[in-house]
Design a protein around this motif. Structure first.
Motif, PDB file in Angstrom:
ATOM      1  N   LYS A 141       0.811  -1.213   0.035  1.00 48.60           N
ATOM      2  CA  LYS A 141      -0.002  -0.035   0.137  1.00 48.60           C
ATOM      3  C   LYS A 141       0.968   1.126  -0.103  1.00 48.60           C
ATOM      4  O   LYS A 141       2.061   1.067   0.153  1.00 48.60           O
ATOM      5  CB  LYS A 141      -0.791  -0.069   1.068  1.00 48.60           C
ATOM      6  CG  LYS A 141      -0.357  -0.236   2.614  1.00 48.60           C
ATOM      7  CD  LYS A 141      -1.272  -0.530   3.625  1.00 48.60           C
ATOM      8  CE  LYS A 141      -0.602  -0.990   4.864  1.00 48.60           C
ATOM      9  NZ  LYS A 141       0.137  -2.347   4.857  1.00 48.60           N
ATOM     10  N   ASN A 155      -3.632   5.114   0.188  1.00 53.00           N
ATOM     11  CA  ASN A 155      -4.050   4.499  -1.284  1.00 53.00           C
ATOM     12  C   ASN A 155      -4.851   5.807  -1.722  1.00 53.00           C
ATOM     13  O   ASN A 155      -5.662   5.170  -2.745  1.00 53.00           O
ATOM     14  CB  ASN A 155      -4.612   3.094  -1.265  1.00 53.00           C
ATOM     15  CG  ASN A 155      -3.780   1.937  -0.913  1.00 53.00           C
ATOM     16  OD1 ASN A 155      -2.522   2.267  -1.313  1.00 53.00           O
ATOM     17  ND2 ASN A 155      -4.261   0.831  -0.655  1.00 53.00           N
ATOM     18  N   GLU A 156      -4.799   6.836  -1.332  1.00 52.84           N
ATOM     19  CA  GLU A 156      -5.474   7.947  -2.109  1.00 52.84           C
ATOM     20  C   GLU A 156      -4.650   9.032  -1.798  1.00 52.84           C
ATOM     21  O   GLU A 156      -4.405   9.297  -0.631  1.00 52.84           O
ATOM     22  CB  GLU A 156      -6.790   8.216  -1.559  1.00 52.84           C
ATOM     23  CG  GLU A 156      -7.588   9.268  -2.187  1.00 52.84           C
ATOM     24  CD  GLU A 156      -9.030   9.420  -1.793  1.00 52.84           C
ATOM     25  OE1 GLU A 156      -9.949   8.386  -2.184  1.00 52.84           O
ATOM     26  OE2 GLU A 156      -9.465  10.214  -0.885  1.00 52.84           O
ATOM     27  N   PHE A 224      -3.171   2.948  -6.238  1.00 47.83           N
ATOM     28  CA  PHE A 224      -3.743   4.093  -5.388  1.00 47.83           C
ATOM     29  C   PHE A 224      -4.296   5.127  -6.436  1.00 47.83           C
ATOM     30  O   PHE A 224      -3.940   5.204  -7.836  1.00 47.83           O
ATOM     31  CB  PHE A 224      -2.798   4.961  -4.353  1.00 47.83           C
ATOM     32  CG  PHE A 224      -1.535   5.660  -5.329  1.00 47.83           C
ATOM     33  CD1 PHE A 224      -1.737   6.818  -5.853  1.00 47.83           C
ATOM     34  CD2 PHE A 224      -0.305   5.082  -5.740  1.00 47.83           C
ATOM     35  CE1 PHE A 224      -0.787   7.503  -6.442  1.00 47.83           C
ATOM     36  CE2 PHE A 224       0.562   5.681  -6.341  1.00 47.83           C
ATOM     37  CZ  PHE A 224       0.547   6.608  -6.929  1.00 47.83           C
ATOM     38  N   VAL A 266      -9.042   2.409   1.142  1.00 43.82           N
ATOM     39  CA  VAL A 266      -8.567   3.866   1.509  1.00 43.82           C
ATOM     40  C   VAL A 266      -8.646   4.102   3.050  1.00 43.82           C
ATOM     41  O   VAL A 266      -9.671   3.924   3.386  1.00 43.82           O
ATOM     42  CB  VAL A 266      -9.408   4.942   0.635  1.00 43.82           C
ATOM     43  CG1 VAL A 266      -9.295   6.364   0.773  1.00 43.82           C
ATOM     44  CG2 VAL A 266      -8.953   4.521  -1.000  1.00 43.82           C
TER      45      VAL A 266
END
Length: 316
Positions: A141, A155-156, A224, A266
């Motif tokens: 991640k 992841n964002e 991501f 996320v």
């Protein structure tokens, strides 16, 4: 015989259609870039491709023509078993590729320096306009830290359109590679190494980012979303992150997050430990917050200081 001949056009059609169907699932991010870095790299790719086709296309055509011209049944073809040299052919075979290589070397050199990942001038002439985002690769991640906003996400990542961004990149585990293909350059993420890459997007959208370096069983899902929005929508996104009940202290909560996971959802952190990115670097540099080098007591004091600092920030 008649049936066999009727199937021949169908076979040819299958050979043409099947590759097109397979290619239809490809992500054409490199061909449809956003921002001047991605557009500059696309121009280099197209130019290099066009230059190579100057050699490739004639070679393919001549291969077919020679095979047809000198086929066994063509008795009109000239037979010259003792031929061994032609100055004209030698000039074409060596001079044209040499010119192409020299020209390709020049434009590659210029483009590589113009869009150097470490060069802020590739996205802006004013360093004060640059936004700082710190990216940490974990198994499997991505952790994104906003040091100026005291928030973090997993992841964002989000930033405004036409906003130059400097990504500081490192790894909390094995070697990975950070890349948002639509925006351009990739950069390696290595434990204890502080790398960076400058990127910018000239249009809004959600672009897929990934690790482009194999790092284990969860590598294929180490993806991501990079959200490029208006300034107003970005501020709304920041407020959404700040409403999260989760915080990210160091080392306890960070170590829990760093545990290997696949397809991690996320996640938002409304508060983070001070100097979190530097602490992650120091884990592999033998720094003061490295618990693996006999500094357990120092880590506890450091963690206590972080807790006090985060409490003070919450009170404010």
């Amino acid at each position: 015989m008649r049936k066999r001949n009727s199937l021949k056009p169908l076979r040819v059609m299958m050979w043409l259609v099947v590759p097109l169907l397979l290619l239809s699932g490809c992500d054409a991010a490199l061909i449809d870039p956003a921002g001047q870095v991605g557009q500059g790299l696309r121009s280099l790719i197209f130019t290099a491709f066009a230059l190579m086709m100057i050699v490739v296309i004639p070679v393919i055509i001549m291969t077919i023509l020679f095979a047809w011209r000198y086929r066994q049944t063509n008795l009109a073809a000239k037979y010259t078993p003792n031929w061994e040299h032609s100055t004209i052919i030698e000039v074409f075979v060596w001079f044209i590729p040499l010119v192409i290589i020299v020209f390709l070397a020049i434009i590659t050199w210029q483009t590589s320096h113009q869009y150097d990942p470490h060069n802020p001038n590739s996205v802006t002439e004013n360093p004060e306009e640059v936004m700082e985002i710190q990216a940490v690769s974990l198994d499997w991640k991505w952790l994104f830290i906003y040091p100026d906003l005291n928030i973090a996400t997993v992841n964002e990542v989000a930033f405004p359109v036409d906003q130059p961004v400097r990504f500081q990149v490192t790894s909390g585990t094995v070697m990975n590679s950070f890349m948002i293909p639509t925006l351009g350059s990739q950069i390696y993420a290595m434990a204890g190494m502080d790398n960076d890459v400058y990127l910018e997007s000239d249009r809004e959208g959600v672009f897929r980012g990934r690790s482009t370096n194999y790092s284990g069983r969860g590598f294929s899902q180490m993806l991501f979303d990079a959200r490029v929005t208006s300034e107003q929508e970005f501020q709304q996104w920041v407020q959404q992150v700040r409403q999260s009940p989760d915080t990210l202290t160091y080392p306890q909560e960070y170590e829990a997050l760093a545990e290997p996971t696949v397809a991690h959802p996320v996640e938002y952190f409304s508060q983070i430990a001070p100097h979190l990115y530097q602490d992650i670097l120091n884990r592999f540099r033998g720094g003061p917050s490295d618990g693996n080098h006999g500094n357990h007591g120092r880590e506890q004091n450091h963690s206590s200081d972080q807790a006090h600092a985060m409490s003070a920030q919450a009170a404010e």
